[in-house]
Design a protein around this motif. Sequence first.
Motif, short mmCIF file in Angstrom:
data_model
loop_
_atom_site.label_atom_id
_atom_site.label_comp_id
_atom_site.label_asym_id
_atom_site.label_seq_id
_atom_site.Cartn_x
_atom_site.Cartn_y
_atom_site.Cartn_z
N LEU A 1 0.84 -1.19 0.00
CA LEU A 1 0.00 0.00 0.00
C LEU A 1 0.87 1.25 0.00
O LEU A 1 1.83 1.36 0.76
CB LEU A 1 -0.91 0.01 1.23
CG LEU A 1 -2.01 1.06 1.28
CD1 LEU A 1 -3.02 0.85 0.15
CD2 LEU A 1 -2.73 1.01 2.63
N GLN B 1 -7.15 1.56 1.21
CA GLN B 1 -7.06 1.09 2.59
C GLN B 1 -7.98 -0.10 2.83
O GLN B 1 -7.63 -1.05 3.50
CB GLN B 1 -7.42 2.23 3.55
CG GLN B 1 -7.17 1.89 5.02
CD GLN B 1 -5.70 1.63 5.33
OE1 GLN B 1 -4.83 2.31 4.78
NE2 GLN B 1 -5.41 0.68 6.20
N ARG B 2 -9.17 -0.04 2.25
CA ARG B 2 -10.12 -1.16 2.37
C ARG B 2 -11.13 -1.04 1.24
O ARG B 2 -11.24 -0.03 0.55
CB ARG B 2 -10.83 -1.14 3.73
CG ARG B 2 -11.66 0.09 3.99
CD ARG B 2 -12.42 -0.01 5.32
NE ARG B 2 -11.50 -0.16 6.42
CZ ARG B 2 -10.94 0.87 7.06
NH1 ARG B 2 -11.20 2.11 6.66
NH2 ARG B 2 -10.11 0.68 8.06
#
Length: 346
Positions: free
Chosen positions: A68, A82-83
């Motif tokens: 990431l 992030q998600r």
Amino acid sequence: MAIFEYDKPSFTDYALISAPIRVDESLPSTDLTVAGALEKIPEQDRASYSALYKWFEENSGTIGSRMLGERLPGVEFPHSAQRGIHTPSKRKYAASVTLTKKSLYGDGAFADLGDGTWVLHYCEHRNNTNGTKSPTWNQPLINCLVDGVPVGVFVQEGRSGQSYLRALAFVEEYDPDSGMFVLHGPVTPETESIFESHEPSASLPSAEELKRDTRIIKNRTQVVRVGQQKFRSELMAAYGGRCAISNYGVDPVLQAAHILEYRGTPSNNVRNGLLLRSDIHILFDRGLIGIDPSDFRVVVGSKIGDSPYCEFDGKPLQLPKDANARPNEDYIAASFKKFSETQLAS
């Protein structure tokens, strides 16, 4: 970078989807391959998506960092967020999905198909403020489904932020009732031949009222399952809101399964249906789990191998109390023939 213009004939508007859609319906005669998917990608992005897929294939099944904040080799855009669902800016297709241990959606359950591949249930994105569905995030994943474009998968293992299972998968199904996508992976050079979409078999026996194909084709890509929501409601009532095989009773993951393949509104007869947990529904449709018409007991196919699904082998099907809602014996027999043929196939 110019905004990619949608190919209107193949565009399916997520916000308007009211019935389940599956890749076998949107791409009835197209094999799912990475090379075929890249032809759908705009030329200016093709090299980046090719490098993205290569990275996920090379790291398939490994556990490690999502990298990431870094750029993957040869990829010009960020490959993850992030998600949730990540779509690079101004692109049509999602690049990856991330499932974390803190997911609020109850997704992330793998189902081993016994052929070296698995299916993973992934919940659509919903807004944090009011829980409404979010077309902005979900549309790119629908685009992947409709056009046969794969997506990278990160599934958190343990509690470490650096510990993720990495894989590449095709999006094969979306059910608006449960809000679940079905991802099928891992896609690798060794497994890619498994990812094929076939037209319905003309040899499959069916009852007289199911012979005529009355499906509505929308935009030449989506089979609209007329009356699907009513069909599910009837099955929920008939089976008391519990899976006919597992007795599982959590509403969001229960689906209306057709015993014989959908052929228009006559197919949506409660006697042509079973209420099944979503993962069992997939195995049933693929001919990996069957129902013996002689005694209505569950038969788990050998191709599933030694898996938790073996616990259902030999168990009686949970039948509705109302005899008029119980599965038609001829339909079960025809379905079991398909199951038996699947077991014999190489």
